[in-house]
Write an enzyme that holds these catalytic residues in place. Sequence first.
Site, PDB file in Angstrom:
ATOM      1  N   CYS A  62      46.926  16.039  85.894  1.00 44.87           N
ATOM      2  CA  CYS A  62      46.937  16.418  87.309  1.00 44.87           C
ATOM      3  C   CYS A  62      47.446  15.283  88.190  1.00 44.87           C
ATOM      4  CB  CYS A  62      45.541  16.907  87.711  1.00 44.87           C
ATOM      5  SG  CYS A  62      44.908  16.333  89.270  1.00 44.87           S
ATOM      6  N   HIS A  64      47.503  14.841  91.498  1.00 43.58           N
ATOM      7  CA  HIS A  64      46.601  14.351  92.543  1.00 43.58           C
ATOM      8  C   HIS A  64      45.548  13.421  91.950  1.00 43.58           C
ATOM      9  CE1 HIS A  64      48.370  16.625  95.657  1.00 43.58           C
ATOM     10  NE2 HIS A  64      48.007  17.809  95.202  1.00 43.58           N
TER      11      HIS A  64
END
Length: 501
Positions: A62, A64
Amino acid sequence: MAISRVPIYALLLLLLVFSATAEEETGDVAEESAVLTLDSSNFNEVISKHPFIVVEFYAPWCGHCQRLAPEYEKAASILASNDPPVVLAKVDANEEKNRELASKYDVSGFPTLKIIKNQGASVQEYKGPREAEGIVEYLKKQVGPASIEIKTADEAAKLTEGKKVFIVGIFPEYSGNEYDTFMSVADKLRSDYDFAHTLDAKLLPRGDTTTKGPLVRLLKPFDELFVDIKDFTAEALETFIETEGMPSVAIFDSDPSNHPYLLKFFNKENTKAMLFLNFSSNKFEAFKSNIDEAAKQFKGKDVSFLMGDIEASQGAFQYFGLKEDQVPLIVLQQHDGDKYLNPNLEPDQILPWLKDYKEGKLKAYKKSEAIPEVNDEPVKVVVADNIHDFVLNSGKNVLLEFYAPWCGHCKKLAPILEEAAVTLKNEEDVVIAKMDATANDVPKEFEVTGYPTIYFSSASGKLVQYEGDRTAEAIIDYIKKNKDSPATADSSSPEPTKDEL
Ligand SMILES: *[C@@H]1O[C@H](CO)[C@@H](O)[C@H](O)[C@H]1NC(C)=O
């Protein structure tokens, strides 16, 4: 499914919030991590040792999360010496053994951060900033008292400056049921709001300064600027704060101080009426007063209002399938996903249009690409406007891929689907098709939460998600095994369906 829309909204907001910080330099990473690594084997033990611990549920892939990692690390090393201690930890929620843990803590997206207090007795969502300094400041406040005492007018002025909602309890003395209820509500909602208490209403910048309380005053930078409540049941207080703590019309522009209200707006599971226009337009004031009036008329009716600047709303336009030349426009989305649109409208058309909506006189619209005039590739193109005829009611066996143009797994799948389609091209009752799910509304029959999502709609109308291998052989095999024939007129008939008519 309607629920799946919430993360998409959140994504839209994250795009907005994170685009500003995407270019920032990453911080130094300490050799020894200050962030504790937890998994299903040590989780409970560690939680029980620390009265205040923050746990990040992440996935290695991921973006983020990767961006957060150095900031989280830096924050952890600063907070290590805080008094009282604040411990930062992480769990790789992608690992099989930790999945149950993630589901226990309602992890539905990455990263998800939870503040876990008192050996797990209290769990709150972390809703603070995502860079080191902001994380430190936010958590220091969370570990301190839930409500701050105001003793001077200076303190009150300092606390209430800026564009924030502030909730102050005014009491004749710091004891009693009202005081206790206020404190417990403050503790419960502290990650969303700032709380203070005082013995002297004269110190506050707004409202009746002679009151002795007990009374709760909510100070806000919008609408009527302050509201009082004297109902001290916890439920009444919470509802009051949630309702009054939101602007009656959320503003969607590039001002970051509006973003917390936007998150609340998009996360609420209700009907949303969104007006988009160019904020520099000379009709801005006329639009504003009409949408304010609409919000007033719909207060308490489960409709939230938003006014968005076209300059800041690109993501929203894409999401709703809107075009700039339709501005000013109002789009209304129900929680079930149905949408209503009024493009190129004038300020005084807002209220009559909403009245028509309330009376059920409007027709829903859907986002769709144009139906292709030529559709002769092996993998057929389906759009929202023909998915019912082409797939669901076609009387054929259709394997349908929902894809996004940017999705890597979809690009890998494309030649595989093509191979399957070419192999099966002589089977008249078999169709392999694809739909760009970012450019078309996905009908309620399908649940698309990731890309690619593949469905198989059999000729008799059975609809199932295809979860098999993504190889041409597996797909061909699956279609051959599962295809059937159109049901006869009485589709509920238990008899086997006939072959060709
Ligand atoms: C908004 O209006 C201003 C002033 O009329 C104009 O300069 C600007 O280009 C407009 N923005 C958009 C996106 O249309």
